[in-house]
Design a protein around this motif. Structure first.
Motif, PDB file in Angstrom:
ATOM      1  N   SER A 423       0.760  -1.331   0.009  1.00 35.60           N
ATOM      2  CA  SER A 423       0.086  -0.004  -0.146  1.00 35.60           C
ATOM      3  C   SER A 423       0.617   1.119   0.035  1.00 35.60           C
ATOM      4  N   ASP A 424       1.864   1.304   1.056  1.00 37.25           N
ATOM      5  CA  ASP A 424       2.742   2.349   0.846  1.00 37.25           C
ATOM      6  C   ASP A 424       3.449   2.503  -0.414  1.00 37.25           C
ATOM      7  N   LEU A 425       4.027   1.341  -1.132  1.00 39.25           N
ATOM      8  CA  LEU A 425       4.700   1.349  -2.401  1.00 39.25           C
ATOM      9  C   LEU A 425       3.664   2.142  -3.473  1.00 39.25           C
ATOM     10  N   ALA A 426       2.368   1.612  -3.301  1.00 37.95           N
ATOM     11  CA  ALA A 426       1.320   2.064  -4.110  1.00 37.95           C
ATOM     12  C   ALA A 426       1.104   3.552  -4.489  1.00 37.95           C
ATOM     13  N   GLY A 427       1.370   4.320  -3.010  1.00 40.04           N
ATOM     14  CA  GLY A 427       1.294   5.696  -2.937  1.00 40.04           C
ATOM     15  C   GLY A 427       2.573   6.571  -3.018  1.00 40.04           C
ATOM     16  N   ASP A 428       3.438   5.926  -3.120  1.00 36.24           N
ATOM     17  CA  ASP A 428       4.763   6.446  -3.252  1.00 36.24           C
ATOM     18  C   ASP A 428       5.166   7.096  -4.485  1.00 36.24           C
ATOM     19  N   LYS A 429       5.663   8.403  -4.054  1.00 35.18           N
ATOM     20  CA  LYS A 429       5.801   9.227  -5.574  1.00 35.18           C
ATOM     21  C   LYS A 429       7.187   8.668  -6.066  1.00 35.18           C
ATOM     22  N   ARG A 430       7.854   7.960  -5.677  1.00 29.05           N
ATOM     23  CA  ARG A 430       9.138   7.436  -6.242  1.00 29.05           C
ATOM     24  C   ARG A 430       8.790   6.379  -7.051  1.00 29.05           C
ATOM     25  N   CYS A 431       7.582   5.870  -7.119  1.00 28.74           N
ATOM     26  CA  CYS A 431       7.185   4.776  -8.129  1.00 28.74           C
ATOM     27  C   CYS A 431       6.246   5.243  -8.939  1.00 28.74           C
ATOM     28  N   PRO A 432       5.952   6.024  -9.537  1.00 29.86           N
ATOM     29  CA  PRO A 432       4.661   6.836 -10.335  1.00 29.86           C
ATOM     30  C   PRO A 432       4.286   5.713 -11.049  1.00 29.86           C
ATOM     31  N   ALA A 433       5.204   4.820 -11.682  1.00 29.09           N
ATOM     32  CA  ALA A 433       4.540   4.193 -12.906  1.00 29.09           C
ATOM     33  C   ALA A 433       3.945   2.684 -12.483  1.00 29.09           C
ATOM     34  N   LEU A 434       3.842   2.450 -11.228  1.00 28.49           N
ATOM     35  CA  LEU A 434       3.529   1.060 -10.656  1.00 28.49           C
ATOM     36  C   LEU A 434       1.867   1.043 -11.074  1.00 28.49           C
ATOM     37  N   ARG A 435       1.563   0.107 -11.857  1.00 25.82           N
ATOM     38  CA  ARG A 435       0.179  -0.202 -12.263  1.00 25.82           C
ATOM     39  C   ARG A 435      -0.531  -1.651 -11.844  1.00 25.82           C
ATOM     40  N   GLU A 436       0.340  -2.619 -11.522  1.00 20.42           N
ATOM     41  CA  GLU A 436      -0.003  -3.950 -11.367  1.00 20.42           C
ATOM     42  C   GLU A 436       0.744  -4.718 -10.415  1.00 20.42           C
ATOM     43  N   VAL A 437       0.286  -5.287  -9.363  1.00 16.58           N
ATOM     44  CA  VAL A 437       0.994  -6.194  -8.317  1.00 16.58           C
ATOM     45  C   VAL A 437       0.133  -7.328  -8.253  1.00 16.58           C
ATOM     46  N   CYS A 438       0.709  -8.633  -8.530  1.00 17.43           N
ATOM     47  CA  CYS A 438       0.213 -10.001  -8.282  1.00 17.43           C
ATOM     48  C   CYS A 438       0.590 -10.546  -6.942  1.00 17.43           C
ATOM     49  N   ILE A 439      -0.105 -10.942  -5.969  1.00 12.83           N
ATOM     50  CA  ILE A 439      -0.063 -11.348  -4.807  1.00 12.83           C
ATOM     51  C   ILE A 439      -0.307 -12.827  -4.877  1.00 12.83           C
ATOM     52  N   TRP A 440       0.126 -13.664  -4.248  1.00  8.84           N
ATOM     53  CA  TRP A 440       0.042 -15.198  -4.155  1.00  8.84           C
ATOM     54  C   TRP A 440      -0.595 -15.583  -2.803  1.00  8.84           C
ATOM     55  N   ARG A 441      -1.895 -15.791  -2.629  1.00  9.83           N
ATOM     56  CA  ARG A 441      -2.394 -16.588  -1.400  1.00  9.83           C
ATOM     57  C   ARG A 441      -2.070 -15.741  -0.063  1.00  9.83           C
ATOM     58  N   LEU A 442      -2.400 -14.706  -0.175  1.00 14.48           N
ATOM     59  CA  LEU A 442      -2.160 -14.175   1.282  1.00 14.48           C
ATOM     60  C   LEU A 442      -3.419 -13.959   2.250  1.00 14.48           C
ATOM     61  N   VAL A 443      -4.428 -14.863   1.806  1.00 12.16           N
ATOM     62  CA  VAL A 443      -5.649 -14.739   2.778  1.00 12.16           C
ATOM     63  C   VAL A 443      -5.748 -15.842   3.794  1.00 12.16           C
ATOM     64  N   LEU A 444      -6.026 -15.507   4.743  1.00 13.33           N
ATOM     65  CA  LEU A 444      -6.194 -16.405   5.952  1.00 13.33           C
ATOM     66  C   LEU A 444      -7.499 -16.915   6.251  1.00 13.33           C
ATOM     67  N   ARG A 445      -7.948 -18.149   5.700  1.00 12.12           N
ATOM     68  CA  ARG A 445      -9.455 -18.400   5.506  1.00 12.12           C
ATOM     69  C   ARG A 445      -9.966 -18.589   6.518  1.00 12.12           C
ATOM     70  N   ASN A 446      -9.230 -18.954   7.613  1.00 12.13           N
ATOM     71  CA  ASN A 446      -9.864 -19.556   8.880  1.00 12.13           C
ATOM     72  C   ASN A 446     -10.010 -18.408   9.946  1.00 12.13           C
ATOM     73  N   ARG A 447      -9.743 -17.376   9.517  1.00  8.69           N
ATOM     74  CA  ARG A 447      -9.964 -16.138  10.575  1.00  8.69           C
ATOM     75  C   ARG A 447     -10.866 -15.081   9.821  1.00  8.69           C
ATOM     76  N   GLN A 448     -11.784 -15.136  10.124  1.00  2.05           N
ATOM     77  CA  GLN A 448     -12.786 -14.007   9.293  1.00  2.05           C
ATOM     78  C   GLN A 448     -12.354 -12.720   9.741  1.00  2.05           C
ATOM     79  N   ASP A 449     -11.912 -12.264  10.597  1.00  3.43           N
ATOM     80  CA  ASP A 449     -11.573 -11.011  11.175  1.00  3.43           C
ATOM     81  C   ASP A 449     -10.571 -10.502  10.360  1.00  3.43           C
ATOM     82  N   VAL A 450      -9.454 -11.258  10.225  1.00  5.60           N
ATOM     83  CA  VAL A 450      -8.143 -11.033   9.411  1.00  5.60           C
ATOM     84  C   VAL A 450      -8.770 -10.907   8.183  1.00  5.60           C
ATOM     85  N   TYR A 451      -9.428 -12.005   7.528  1.00  9.36           N
ATOM     86  CA  TYR A 451      -9.867 -12.039   6.126  1.00  9.36           C
ATOM     87  C   TYR A 451     -10.426 -10.456   5.634  1.00  9.36           C
ATOM     88  N   GLU A 452     -11.664 -10.087   6.647  1.00  8.78           N
ATOM     89  CA  GLU A 452     -12.212  -8.801   6.361  1.00  8.78           C
ATOM     90  C   GLU A 452     -11.115  -7.731   6.298  1.00  8.78           C
TER      91      GLU A 452
END
Length: 516
Positions: A423-452
């Motif tokens: 999130s910090d990178l997406a808003g950082d003016k030092r990387c103005p060209a950033l348009r896409e980030v692919c993230i692999w499986r960060l969700v914790l399915r067994n924790r609804q509060d974390v998921y939300e």
């Protein structure tokens, strides 16, 4: 104003002169005055038809190559419009002069091309004058030796179409790209038992090593070559397995920019050495798919490039020498490399963040894992994180994170810290060209509060104009919320992972059916 000397000539003489003008100068001639426009108007309209008819050609029909070669030999307008040639196989003798079959895909024998059977042809198909023209091209334009010319002329008389295609590629004056489609050379009776590059690469080598030789127009104009491109019109194991030394001459083409190499090296031997000088080739985009090369040979192919802008290594057996390739890229191409579709291998002396910082023009970074980034202190997850923008190049546009033990075993705090850094990178003016980030499986399915909580952070990142790929659904089941299922996620990355380094342009099926 009196007309110029040229317009003072008789009408029929001016028309004869206009008819000799090359196609690439025809429009300029038409724009000079109304009289010249009138003289070449019909020829201009005819060339507009040729664009659609001749720009993309393939050899699935047996008589296509001889017809195109005759157009190139005669210098006709049609030959000027050949931009792409797809090579679907070899016909080693007259008994193979028939349409290549694709009956395993479609019940219609005339799909995708009308069935033509010319297996009764013999060497009388070409006239003595045509054989003389072929021999003259081999000797004078391709600079083959007397023995080589005799060898390939004998094969031509026996019905081999390999030299015909090689001469066509050399003489088509505006040929831009050639795609050698994979075919089965080891168990099918439909094709030859070798790869289709022998004549072409021998001709390239003879011209490149003859001091007085001039490059023929087709070799001068070639910008892109793809070797052993897979197509779902054929079985996925179909291949002809050329050796790296046998494809190396392609690097010597004077203006080649893109070279895609698939299924190279599985039959490697010392018979064909890689003879390339460092930084001697104009190749700027180099791709390896499912190749098996030694470290020395792969590095020699890469090092041959003067200015490497894009490197792709997918499904290739390079793990044993990944460090060698990474070191080569960092030492010799750090100032030019823009896209790197392979894993950069860090070391204890050169950690990942310092390694990436060397590549000042990098736009795309792939196969990164959570372990590569100094984001989370295992002993203190709440410690201050080093901003990604401090070492990522300002040119970065796309980042692809891949699966790893850390992503599977991450705690809620680590997952939040990782997304906070993105999130910090997406808003950082030092990387103005950033348009896409692919993230692999960060969700914790067994924790609804974390998921939300993760959902909210992801939406906040997307609100900053960065497109996210998040694989959150298991076993291909699509989630109703913002998470992508496995099928949708793989569709976004379709191409490199299944060997589609380049498109098969003459495939008649709709795009959505081509990967089935």
């Amino acid at each position: 104003m009196a007309p110029g000397p040229l317009l003072s000539l008789p009408e029929e003489l001016i028309a004869a002169i206009a008819s000799e003008v090359k196609v690439d100068d025809l429009l300029n001639l038409a724009l000079t005055c109304q009289r010249f426009h009138h003289l070449v108007k019909d020829r201009l309209l005819l060339n507009a038809v040729y664009v659609a008819e001749y720009s993309l050609q393939h050899d699935r029909l047996p008589l296509t190559t001889p017809k195109l070669l005759q157009l190139a030999l005669s210098g006709s307008d049609q030959a000027w419009h050949i931009r792409a040639f797809e090579h679907w196989g070899l016909r080693p003798g007259w008994k193979k002069w028939k349409t290549y079959p694709f009956d395993h895909y479609n019940d219609d024998p005339n799909w995708p091309d009308a069935v033509e059977d010319h297996t009764t042809l013999n060497q009388s198909f070409f006239t003595d004058h045509e054989y003389e023209s072929f021999e003259r091209v081999m000797r004078e334009r391709l600079h083959l030796s007397d023995d080589e010319t005799a060898e390939w002329m004998d094969k031509t008389r026996e019905g081999s179409d390999e030299p015909l295609k090689g001469m066509l590629m050399a003489l088509a004056p505006r040929l831009d790209r050639v795609n050698f489609i994979a075919y089965d050379s080891w168990q099918s009776a439909q094709f030859h038992n070798t790869h289709p590059l022998t004549f072409l690469c021998r001709a390239i080598m003879r011209i490149a090593t003859t001091p007085t030789a001039l490059w023929p127009p087709g070799f001068l104009s070639l910008r892109k070559i793809s070797v052993c491109t897979t197509s779902t019109l054929r079985h996925g194991h179909d291949a002809y397995y050329a050796n790296p030394g046998e494809v190396a001459p392609l690097f010597r083409l004077p203006n080649i920019k893109i070279l895609n190499l698939s299924l190279v090296g599985f039959q490697d031997s010392d018979e064909h050495e890689v003879e390339l000088e460092p930084h001697s080739s104009s190749v700027e985009e180099l791709a390896f798919y499912c190749c098996q090369l030694t470290s020395a040979k792969q590095c020699k192919l890469i090092r041959a490039c003067k200015r490497l802008r894009r490197l792709v290594c997918v499904a290739s057996q390079i793990s044993g020498h990944l460090e060698d390739i990474t070191r080569l890229l960092a030492d010799e191409f750090a100032d030019s490399l823009e896209d790197c579709i392979m894993r950069l291998s860090s070391t204890e002396t050169l950690p990942f963040h310092d390694l990436v910082a060397k590549f000042s023009k990098l736009r795309q970074l792939a196969h990164i894992t959570m372990e590569d980034l100094p984001l989370v202190d295992p002993t203190d997850p709440d410690s201050e994180l080093r901003p990604l923008a401090e070492y990522l190049p300002t040119s970065i546009e796309s980042i692809h994170f891949t699966d790893s033990p850390a992503s599977h075993d991450s705690t809620a705090a680590q997952a939040f810290a990782f997304l906070r850094a993105i999130s910090d990178l997406a808003g950082d003016k030092r990387c103005p060209a950033l348009r896409e980030v692919c993230i692999w499986r960060l969700v914790l399915r067994n924790r609804q509060d974390v998921y939300e909580g993760l959902q909210k952070m992801l939406r906040a990142i997307e609100a900053k104009g960065v497109r996210l790929h998040v694989l959150g659904a298991e076993r291909g089941k699509e989630d109703e919320r913002a998470w992508l299922g496995r099928a949708s996620h793989e569709a976004m990355h379709r191409g490199y992972e299944n060997g589609r380094l380049t498109a098969v342009e003459s495939d008649p099926r709709p795009w959505q059916e081509r990967d089935r």
